[in-house]
Design a protein around this motif. Structure first.
Motif, PDB file in Angstrom:
ATOM      1  N   PHE A  10       0.703  -1.245   0.084  1.00 27.40           N
ATOM      2  CA  PHE A  10      -0.128   0.012  -0.021  1.00 27.40           C
ATOM      3  C   PHE A  10       0.901   1.147   0.033  1.00 27.40           C
ATOM      4  N   THR A  11       1.849   1.393   0.886  1.00 30.50           N
ATOM      5  CA  THR A  11       2.870   2.378   1.020  1.00 30.50           C
ATOM      6  C   THR A  11       3.508   2.655  -0.638  1.00 30.50           C
ATOM      7  N   LEU A  12       4.024   1.722  -1.009  1.00 26.17           N
ATOM      8  CA  LEU A  12       4.544   1.695  -2.335  1.00 26.17           C
ATOM      9  C   LEU A  12       3.620   2.014  -3.553  1.00 26.17           C
ATOM     10  N   LEU A  13       2.437   1.526  -3.617  1.00 24.63           N
ATOM     11  CA  LEU A  13       1.693   2.137  -4.379  1.00 24.63           C
ATOM     12  C   LEU A  13       1.083   3.704  -4.077  1.00 24.63           C
ATOM     13  N   ALA A  14       1.130   3.935  -2.887  1.00 23.89           N
ATOM     14  CA  ALA A  14       0.824   5.504  -2.517  1.00 23.89           C
ATOM     15  C   ALA A  14       1.893   6.546  -3.168  1.00 23.89           C
ATOM     16  N   LEU A  15       3.128   5.969  -3.045  1.00 22.90           N
ATOM     17  CA  LEU A  15       4.235   6.729  -3.309  1.00 22.90           C
ATOM     18  C   LEU A  15       4.268   6.876  -4.903  1.00 22.90           C
ATOM     19  N   THR A  16       3.912   5.761  -5.519  1.00 22.69           N
ATOM     20  CA  THR A  16       4.224   5.548  -6.929  1.00 22.69           C
ATOM     21  C   THR A  16       2.900   6.753  -7.492  1.00 22.69           C
ATOM     22  N   PHE A  17       1.802   6.742  -6.853  1.00 25.93           N
ATOM     23  CA  PHE A  17       0.543   7.592  -7.238  1.00 25.93           C
ATOM     24  C   PHE A  17       1.126   9.013  -7.009  1.00 25.93           C
ATOM     25  N   CYS A  18       1.864   9.376  -6.090  1.00 27.64           N
ATOM     26  CA  CYS A  18       2.253  10.623  -6.087  1.00 27.64           C
ATOM     27  C   CYS A  18       3.208  11.207  -6.984  1.00 27.64           C
ATOM     28  N   LEU A  19       4.157  10.249  -7.020  1.00 33.90           N
ATOM     29  CA  LEU A  19       5.123  10.538  -7.975  1.00 33.90           C
ATOM     30  C   LEU A  19       4.651  10.725  -9.475  1.00 33.90           C
ATOM     31  N   VAL A  20       3.718   9.965  -9.925  1.00 37.07           N
ATOM     32  CA  VAL A  20       3.008  10.109 -11.137  1.00 37.07           C
ATOM     33  C   VAL A  20       2.231  11.492 -10.955  1.00 37.07           C
ATOM     34  N   SER A  21       1.575  11.472  -9.978  1.00 39.81           N
ATOM     35  CA  SER A  21       0.388  12.847 -10.180  1.00 39.81           C
ATOM     36  C   SER A  21       1.626  14.160 -10.367  1.00 39.81           C
ATOM     37  N   THR A  22       2.806  14.040  -9.417  1.00 44.04           N
ATOM     38  CA  THR A  22       3.750  15.198  -9.430  1.00 44.04           C
ATOM     39  C   THR A  22       4.130  15.404 -10.892  1.00 44.04           C
ATOM     40  N   ALA A  23       4.558  14.175 -11.549  1.00 44.65           N
ATOM     41  CA  ALA A  23       5.156  14.376 -12.995  1.00 44.65           C
ATOM     42  C   ALA A  23       4.004  15.049 -13.790  1.00 44.65           C
ATOM     43  N   ASN A  24       2.731  14.578 -13.771  1.00 43.16           N
ATOM     44  CA  ASN A  24       1.797  14.885 -14.638  1.00 43.16           C
ATOM     45  C   ASN A  24       1.630  16.480 -14.400  1.00 43.16           C
ATOM     46  N   ALA A  25       1.493  16.737 -13.150  1.00 43.16           N
ATOM     47  CA  ALA A  25       1.519  18.370 -12.632  1.00 43.16           C
ATOM     48  C   ALA A  25       2.233  19.029 -13.278  1.00 43.16           C
ATOM     49  N   ASN A  27       3.779  18.978 -16.151  1.00 41.28           N
ATOM     50  CA  ASN A  27       3.698  19.270 -17.529  1.00 41.28           C
ATOM     51  C   ASN A  27       2.731  20.416 -17.771  1.00 41.28           C
ATOM     52  N   LYS A  28       2.033  20.693 -16.864  1.00 39.56           N
ATOM     53  CA  LYS A  28       0.959  21.845 -16.888  1.00 39.56           C
ATOM     54  C   LYS A  28       1.022  22.598 -15.729  1.00 39.56           C
ATOM     55  N   GLU A  29       0.658  23.956 -16.096  1.00 37.30           N
ATOM     56  CA  GLU A  29       0.392  24.754 -14.824  1.00 37.30           C
ATOM     57  C   GLU A  29      -0.678  25.718 -14.973  1.00 37.30           C
ATOM     58  N   PRO A  30      -1.084  26.511 -13.905  1.00 36.05           N
ATOM     59  CA  PRO A  30      -2.066  27.510 -14.021  1.00 36.05           C
ATOM     60  C   PRO A  30      -1.772  28.611 -14.805  1.00 36.05           C
ATOM     61  N   PHE A  31      -2.634  29.141 -15.608  1.00 35.59           N
ATOM     62  CA  PHE A  31      -2.248  30.529 -16.341  1.00 35.59           C
ATOM     63  C   PHE A  31      -2.029  31.666 -15.621  1.00 35.59           C
ATOM     64  N   THR A  32      -0.855  32.273 -15.852  1.00 34.92           N
ATOM     65  CA  THR A  32      -0.745  33.563 -15.287  1.00 34.92           C
ATOM     66  C   THR A  32      -0.145  34.533 -16.433  1.00 34.92           C
ATOM     67  N   GLU A  33      -0.558  35.857 -16.538  1.00 32.90           N
ATOM     68  CA  GLU A  33      -0.167  36.726 -17.491  1.00 32.90           C
ATOM     69  C   GLU A  33       1.363  36.771 -17.500  1.00 32.90           C
ATOM     70  N   GLU A  34       2.101  37.092 -16.287  1.00 27.21           N
ATOM     71  CA  GLU A  34       3.290  37.049 -16.199  1.00 27.21           C
ATOM     72  C   GLU A  34       4.205  35.489 -16.842  1.00 27.21           C
ATOM     73  N   ARG A  35       3.717  34.460 -16.698  1.00 25.34           N
ATOM     74  CA  ARG A  35       4.405  33.260 -17.131  1.00 25.34           C
ATOM     75  C   ARG A  35       4.094  33.141 -18.765  1.00 25.34           C
ATOM     76  N   LEU A  65      -3.122  14.947 -24.619  1.00 27.34           N
ATOM     77  CA  LEU A  65      -1.836  15.483 -24.468  1.00 27.34           C
ATOM     78  C   LEU A  65      -0.708  14.687 -23.700  1.00 27.34           C
ATOM     79  N   GLN A  66      -1.035  13.971 -22.654  1.00 30.91           N
ATOM     80  CA  GLN A  66      -0.408  13.213 -21.736  1.00 30.91           C
ATOM     81  C   GLN A  66       0.400  12.088 -22.829  1.00 30.91           C
ATOM     82  N   GLU A  67      -0.622  11.520 -23.541  1.00 32.34           N
ATOM     83  CA  GLU A  67       0.108  10.618 -24.425  1.00 32.34           C
ATOM     84  C   GLU A  67       0.975  10.908 -25.342  1.00 32.34           C
ATOM     85  N   TYR A  68       0.732  12.027 -25.766  1.00 31.21           N
ATOM     86  CA  TYR A  68       1.871  13.039 -26.602  1.00 31.21           C
ATOM     87  C   TYR A  68       2.865  13.132 -26.097  1.00 31.21           C
ATOM     88  N   ARG A  69       2.910  13.691 -24.648  1.00 23.96           N
ATOM     89  CA  ARG A  69       4.283  13.739 -23.940  1.00 23.96           C
ATOM     90  C   ARG A  69       4.890  12.580 -23.870  1.00 23.96           C
TER      91      ARG A  69
END
Length: 139
Positions: A10-25, A27-35, A65-69
């Motif tokens: 369970f711990t391993l799966l939870a860590l893997t999920f966190c890493l995958v979520s972080t990697a996906n996040a 790849n995209k970011e909230p829009f700001t005019e400055e960025r 988009l994820q598949e393309y990346r």
């Protein structure tokens, strides 16, 4: 203290999920005019994604988009998310008639505008063209 095999799994799966979520996040970011302005001034490829959490078409676009990346790790582009429900000023600015609008830029030039496009071949072709155009401009 050692964990039981079930807890270890369970711990391993939870860590893997966190890493995958972080990697996906990453790849995209909230829009700001400055960025947005910073990326365009640097000649980068920017995909503005007018997105809503409740939109099934947007969810399909995210999968494309994820598949393309995953299939094109050498193609550099940035995805800036405009929240359709919360960022009405930017929804109007990009003239997005609805959620699931994609607006693509190569540097300071808009190269594509689409509403509800979910076909991998179309999206991939437009990103490829923008990346090639940006690479030409940066060389």
């Amino acid at each position: 203290m050692s964990l039981s095999p079930i807890k270890q799994l369970f711990t391993l799966l939870a860590l893997t999920f966190c890493l995958v979520s972080t990697a996906n996040a990453a790849n995209k970011e909230p829009f700001t005019e400055e960025r947005f302005n910073e990326l365009r001034a640097a000649g980068e490829v920017v995909l503005v994604d007018v997105f809503a959490d409740w939109c099934p078409t947007c969810a399909k676009q995210q999968k494309v988009l994820q598949e393309y990346r995953e299939n094109n790790p050498d193609k550099k582009f940035h995805v800036l998310i405009v929240d359709f429900d919360a960022d009405k000023e930017w929804v109007r600015h990009f003239r997005a008639p609805r959620q699931s609008t994609l607006v693509l830029f190569a540097g300071d030039k808009q190269t594509w505008f689409s509403v509800a496009e979910t076909r991998m071949d179309v999206i991939a072709d437009k990103i490829d063209q923008a990346v090639a155009q940006a690479n030409k401009g940066n060389s």
